[in-house]
Design a protein around this motif. Structure first.
Motif, mmCIF file in Angstrom:
data_model
loop_
_atom_site.group_PDB
_atom_site.id
_atom_site.type_symbol
_atom_site.label_atom_id
_atom_site.label_comp_id
_atom_site.label_asym_id
_atom_site.label_seq_id
_atom_site.Cartn_x
_atom_site.Cartn_y
_atom_site.Cartn_z
ATOM 1 N N TYR A 161 0.953 -1.189 0.024
ATOM 2 C CA TYR A 161 0.003 -0.068 -0.060
ATOM 3 C C TYR A 161 0.878 1.489 -0.016
ATOM 4 O O TYR A 161 0.663 2.224 -0.503
ATOM 5 N N ALA A 162 2.252 1.168 0.660
ATOM 6 C CA ALA A 162 2.819 2.534 0.857
ATOM 7 C C ALA A 162 3.720 2.637 -0.141
ATOM 8 O O ALA A 162 4.459 3.795 -0.364
ATOM 9 N N ILE A 163 3.597 1.851 -1.341
ATOM 10 C CA ILE A 163 4.512 2.242 -2.468
ATOM 11 C C ILE A 163 4.534 3.640 -3.064
ATOM 12 O O ILE A 163 5.567 4.360 -3.303
ATOM 13 N N PRO A 164 3.255 3.637 -3.466
ATOM 14 C CA PRO A 164 2.936 5.212 -4.271
ATOM 15 C C PRO A 164 3.550 6.367 -3.233
ATOM 16 O O PRO A 164 4.234 7.394 -3.804
ATOM 17 N N SER A 165 3.023 6.288 -1.926
ATOM 18 C CA SER A 165 3.667 7.682 -1.190
ATOM 19 C C SER A 165 5.104 7.602 -0.980
ATOM 20 O O SER A 165 5.544 8.556 -0.958
ATOM 21 N N SER A 166 5.690 6.357 -1.081
ATOM 22 C CA SER A 166 7.241 6.238 -0.925
ATOM 23 C C SER A 166 8.054 6.769 -1.852
ATOM 24 O O SER A 166 8.724 7.545 -2.151
ATOM 25 N N VAL A 167 7.114 6.559 -3.053
ATOM 26 C CA VAL A 167 7.864 6.856 -4.551
ATOM 27 C C VAL A 167 7.728 8.260 -4.535
ATOM 28 O O VAL A 167 8.762 9.025 -5.172
ATOM 29 N N THR A 168 6.701 8.988 -4.325
ATOM 30 C CA THR A 168 6.516 10.418 -4.320
ATOM 31 C C THR A 168 7.587 11.114 -3.633
ATOM 32 O O THR A 168 8.038 12.137 -3.857
ATOM 33 N N VAL A 169 7.861 10.668 -2.314
ATOM 34 C CA VAL A 169 8.490 11.344 -1.441
ATOM 35 C C VAL A 169 9.799 11.174 -1.917
ATOM 36 O O VAL A 169 10.741 12.427 -1.879
ATOM 37 N N ILE A 170 10.469 10.186 -2.478
ATOM 38 C CA ILE A 170 11.634 9.945 -3.060
ATOM 39 C C ILE A 170 11.926 10.798 -4.417
ATOM 40 O O ILE A 170 12.661 11.737 -4.606
ATOM 41 N N LEU A 171 10.954 11.077 -5.299
ATOM 42 C CA LEU A 171 11.103 11.706 -6.292
ATOM 43 C C LEU A 171 11.009 13.233 -5.896
ATOM 44 O O LEU A 171 11.973 13.791 -6.458
ATOM 45 N N TYR A 172 10.216 13.702 -5.078
ATOM 46 C CA TYR A 172 10.464 15.048 -4.677
ATOM 47 C C TYR A 172 11.763 15.469 -4.199
ATOM 48 O O TYR A 172 12.401 16.392 -4.653
ATOM 49 N N PHE A 173 12.459 14.599 -3.353
ATOM 50 C CA PHE A 173 13.668 15.137 -2.889
ATOM 51 C C PHE A 173 14.789 15.013 -4.027
ATOM 52 O O PHE A 173 15.920 15.533 -3.904
ATOM 53 N N VAL A 174 14.765 13.882 -4.805
ATOM 54 C CA VAL A 174 15.618 13.793 -5.752
ATOM 55 C C VAL A 174 15.434 15.145 -6.761
ATOM 56 O O VAL A 174 16.501 15.662 -7.369
ATOM 57 N N ALA A 175 14.181 15.540 -7.249
ATOM 58 C CA ALA A 175 14.222 16.743 -7.917
ATOM 59 C C ALA A 175 14.655 17.887 -7.447
ATOM 60 O O ALA A 175 15.265 18.784 -7.998
ATOM 61 N N SER A 176 14.263 18.019 -6.104
ATOM 62 C CA SER A 176 14.892 19.277 -5.172
ATOM 63 C C SER A 176 16.337 19.131 -5.512
ATOM 64 O O SER A 176 17.119 20.321 -5.575
ATOM 65 N N TYR A 177 17.182 18.138 -4.946
ATOM 66 C CA TYR A 177 18.538 17.954 -5.369
ATOM 67 C C TYR A 177 19.278 18.556 -6.753
ATOM 68 O O TYR A 177 20.050 19.175 -6.776
ATOM 69 N N ILE A 178 18.529 17.890 -7.728
ATOM 70 C CA ILE A 178 18.559 18.057 -9.044
ATOM 71 C C ILE A 178 18.825 19.691 -9.518
ATOM 72 O O ILE A 178 19.622 20.295 -10.031
#
Length: 317
Positions: free
Chosen positions: A298-315
């Motif tokens: 169940y937690a996969i979509p929320s986990s992926v979303t959080v990771i994407l946000y911080f990766v994009a912020s870093y980029i």
């Protein structure tokens, strides 16, 4: 002094946003509107007021990147807030417990609007009418059509539990909204001053730092809604706030008289728009998928979303 005012404004926004959620729940109880509609139309709009002030201020100082980045970044941060709480409360499987009939159309509307903005930013030479991009007129038309349909009252109202009357709830909601507007505006303005002293680029400042500051009301609103287990109100406030932010971008374009604002904004804003598109798509997936038994799955979509946000912020940083 700047930091002291920023912190003071943040405290006021937190208090006012809690009251906003409280009286929005009263309106939900005492009227024919559902919690989802109160969240989408009332709380979503009220908590977007700081974004409007920030972007109009950016227009005044002729900084299109902060104006555009603030709106797009706030939408991205709003979805991040929702997904973080969904991950924290993953055992409750929040997205599986709410009625999809209201939230899914609003989410798809946000997806379409964000895609339209991404295309316009990539194009950078979109047609305009009175120096307002044609995509902005489309955003308004889509919003009006969807909101007219979504705002239809439900046949059965929620059983009242608050001792306040509907009029009292509405009056106190308006007062709380005005406080959010004033304190949230101060938060945005002084957040901008703090960010400028660091020497960061305008797109990053607008999309992540200022956007996070102006999204503080949404953060507190979602927290309060989760604590009273009104998950529909939490989801509706985020999705509604995002749609309202895009309408505020239309207002921003109207006041930016030099050109259509997306034709002037930097290409780096495309990254934020595309990030928002993917995050909304993940939210729609979480809403529409068949209920799953395993908490990890169940937690996969929320986990992926959080990771994407911080990766994009870093980029972008």
């Amino acid at each position: 002094m700047i930091f002291a005012i920023f912190i003071a404004a943040a405290i006021v926004v937190i208090f006012a946003a809690i009251q906003l959620n409280k009286y929005g729940d009263v309106i939900s109880q005492k009227s024919t509107w559902s919690g989802a509609m109160v969240g989408t139309l009332l709380i979503g709009g009220a908590t977007s007021l700081p974004e409007l002030t920030t972007s109009l201020t950016a227009v005044y100082i002729d900084n299109a990147d902060i104006a555009v980045g603030n709106m797009l970044g706030s939408n991205v941060f709003n979805v991040l807030i929702l997904m973080i709480f969904d991950f924290i409360y993953r055992k409750q499987k929040v997205f599986n417990t709410v009625d999809q009939s209201t939230h899914v159309p609003i989410a798809y509307t946000g997806l379409i609007m964000t895609a339209l903005l991404a295309v316009s930013l990539l194009w950078q030479n979109t047609p305009d009418l009175f120096n307002v991009g044609m995509e902005m007129y489309l955003l308004v038309a889509i919003y009006i059509i969807v909101m007219r349909k979504a705002g239809e009252p439900e046949e059965e109202a929620e059983e009242p539990t608050s001792s306040l009357t509907l009029n009292q709830g509405v009056t106190r909601f308006i007062i709380a909204a005005l406080i959010v507007f004033a304190a949230g505006s101060a938060l945005a303005i002084y957040g901008d001053l703090i960010a400028k002293e660091t020497g960061m680029n305008a797109s990053f400042v607008g999309s992540f730092l200022i956007a996070a500051s102006t999204s503080l009301p949404e953060l507190v609103t979602v927290l309060a809604a989760f604590r009273i287990m009104n998950y529909s109100l939490a989801i509706g406030s985020i999705l509604g706030s995002n749609l309202f932010n895009l309408q505020l971008l239309v207002v921003t374009d109207f006041f930016y008289r030099k050109d259509a604002i997306l034709n002037v904004a930097a290409q780096s804003n495309v990254t934020v728009a595309l990030l928002g598109f993917v995050m909304i798509a993940l939210t729609i997936f979480a809403l529409q998928r068949i209920s799953v038994k395993r908490v990890f799955t169940y937690a996969i979509p929320s986990s992926v979303t959080v990771i994407l946000y911080f990766v994009a912020s870093y980029i972008m940083f």
